[in-house]
Design a protein around this motif. Sequence first.
Motif, mmCIF file in Angstrom:
data_model
loop_
_atom_site.group_PDB
_atom_site.id
_atom_site.type_symbol
_atom_site.label_atom_id
_atom_site.label_comp_id
_atom_site.label_asym_id
_atom_site.label_seq_id
_atom_site.Cartn_x
_atom_site.Cartn_y
_atom_site.Cartn_z
ATOM 1 N N ALA A 8 0.970 -1.244 0.166
ATOM 2 C CA ALA A 8 -0.060 -0.015 -0.132
ATOM 3 C C ALA A 8 0.857 1.229 -0.087
ATOM 4 C CB ALA A 8 -0.894 -0.042 1.069
ATOM 5 N N ILE A 9 2.012 1.374 0.859
ATOM 6 C CA ILE A 9 3.039 2.411 0.831
ATOM 7 C C ILE A 9 3.431 2.792 -0.499
ATOM 8 C CG2 ILE A 9 5.010 3.223 1.573
ATOM 9 C CD1 ILE A 9 4.429 1.575 4.322
ATOM 10 N N LYS A 10 3.868 1.742 -1.226
ATOM 11 C CA LYS A 10 4.180 1.489 -2.708
ATOM 12 C C LYS A 10 3.426 2.257 -3.571
ATOM 13 C CE LYS A 10 7.144 -1.363 -5.626
ATOM 14 N NZ LYS A 10 7.795 -2.745 -5.801
ATOM 15 N N PHE A 36 9.604 -5.045 9.046
ATOM 16 C CA PHE A 36 8.972 -3.817 8.367
ATOM 17 C C PHE A 36 10.063 -3.535 7.328
ATOM 18 C CE2 PHE A 36 8.723 1.139 8.201
ATOM 19 C CZ PHE A 36 7.721 1.140 7.296
ATOM 20 N N TYR A 37 11.182 -3.299 8.092
ATOM 21 C CA TYR A 37 12.318 -3.087 7.153
ATOM 22 C C TYR A 37 12.758 -4.133 6.113
ATOM 23 C CZ TYR A 37 13.621 1.527 9.119
ATOM 24 O OH TYR A 37 13.455 2.922 9.423
ATOM 25 N N LYS A 38 12.707 -5.360 6.649
ATOM 26 C CA LYS A 38 12.846 -6.446 5.710
ATOM 27 C C LYS A 38 12.036 -6.334 4.463
ATOM 28 C CE LYS A 38 15.242 -9.801 8.374
ATOM 29 N NZ LYS A 38 15.152 -11.153 9.353
ATOM 30 N N GLU A 39 10.888 -6.221 4.760
ATOM 31 C CA GLU A 39 9.511 -6.233 3.874
ATOM 32 C C GLU A 39 10.071 -4.792 2.767
ATOM 33 O OE1 GLU A 39 6.920 -7.742 1.190
ATOM 34 O OE2 GLU A 39 7.667 -8.696 3.076
ATOM 35 N N LEU A 40 10.353 -3.924 3.426
ATOM 36 C CA LEU A 40 10.383 -2.795 2.237
ATOM 37 C C LEU A 40 11.756 -3.255 1.344
ATOM 38 C CD1 LEU A 40 11.068 0.222 5.113
ATOM 39 C CD2 LEU A 40 8.969 0.055 3.340
#
Length: 428
Positions: free
Chosen positions: A217-219, A242-246
């Motif tokens: 959703a952020i993307k 969170f950072y891993k998924e980014l």
Amino acid sequence: MSWKAWLSRATVAGGMALGALTATAASAQETIKVGILHSLSGTMAISETTLKDVMLMLIDEQNKKGGVLGKKLEAVVVDPASNWPLFAEKARELIAKDKVSAVFGCWTSVSRKSVLPVFKELNSILFYPVQYEGEESERNVFYTGAAPNQQAIPAVDYLMKEEKVQRWVLEGTDYVYPRTTNKILEAYLKSKGVKAEDISINYTPFGQSDWQTRVAAIKAFGSAGKKTAVVSTVNGDANVPFYKELANQGIKATDIPVVAFSVGEEELAGIDTKPLVGHLAAWNYFESIDTPDNKAFIKQWQTFTKNPKRVTNDPMEAHYIGFNMWVKAVEKAGTTDPDKVIAALPGTKQANLTGGTSEMLPNHHITKPVFIGEIKGDGQFDVVWKTEGLVPGDAWSKELDGSKDLEADWVKLNCGNYNTKTKKCGGA
């Protein structure tokens, strides 16, 4: 044995027991107890265990200097286990049972809010070392972490001016600090001309592990053709996935930069930082800042922990400043009596680790520099921006209608929420 002989022996034994009791009481008074109230288990242990350790180091160092008022300091450590109601129980235990002179503790605002009534009722002192949402000034609390005007607002200003950000994702953990901070930031962004449709606000629970849908959703939000940034108030161990998924979804700092308020060196030590190079954090201290005091602090920390790779971070420096201010105030007051120490703290100064001198203000917040750091591949930060001098912490936000007329002053006004319009204490 005759009853007289028994009575004689019993009297002697009783006297010995009384003597032992008196000796125990005397020895108990020979130390000044300091409470440490940090989660050593649960979702916040990733951040708070280090703060327990640094307090033990500071107390150990002070004892090597002779203690305080000629007495050794004794650390009393409890584990509230990331359980917010348990913070209040443990605070009561420290103050009422263990008779500590002050407490250094809490990380999340919900844990701080949980203990406030206890410190007020029992008239003890809490030093709170973490950035928070403001909107508070309590007589029994000294806030050595950043208020929003010492972290959140400068970070947004940096992103606007330097990164030309036009769309904003305010991403937080679902509790009082992110919600209030984002309320302040939303009002601030709108005052700068940002439209409502260019602001996305979202909250996830503590310990959130599945970030796939949210990061997607952020993307998508960032694909509208306007420069987009994430302002992150995600707390605790949820930061790791969170950072891993980014990284998994290929979100680079050049595309959508993330500026974090709760991610420092300690949190980055647990993840592969290479895909995160270029993302940002806003703090008042970074380990990478090159000053003699900071080098000495890092060396002392790594020696104390017997770990040459152990990192330092911002809330550790806040405890360093707060602890040294407390020592100075106790010595100035000549006692650990809370009322006298509370009165002695405003105006107390302490050199920070980044080259300035912080001062405790009448509103029980301190002056701090502000730094924006860029994540490097080794988990450290490269400072890309800083304030000219030290910024005084504001207890009440100028961005919110209910707060902009309030002033906190425990020296002249003896009030944490004095209304400058109505001239009344109590915020009304």
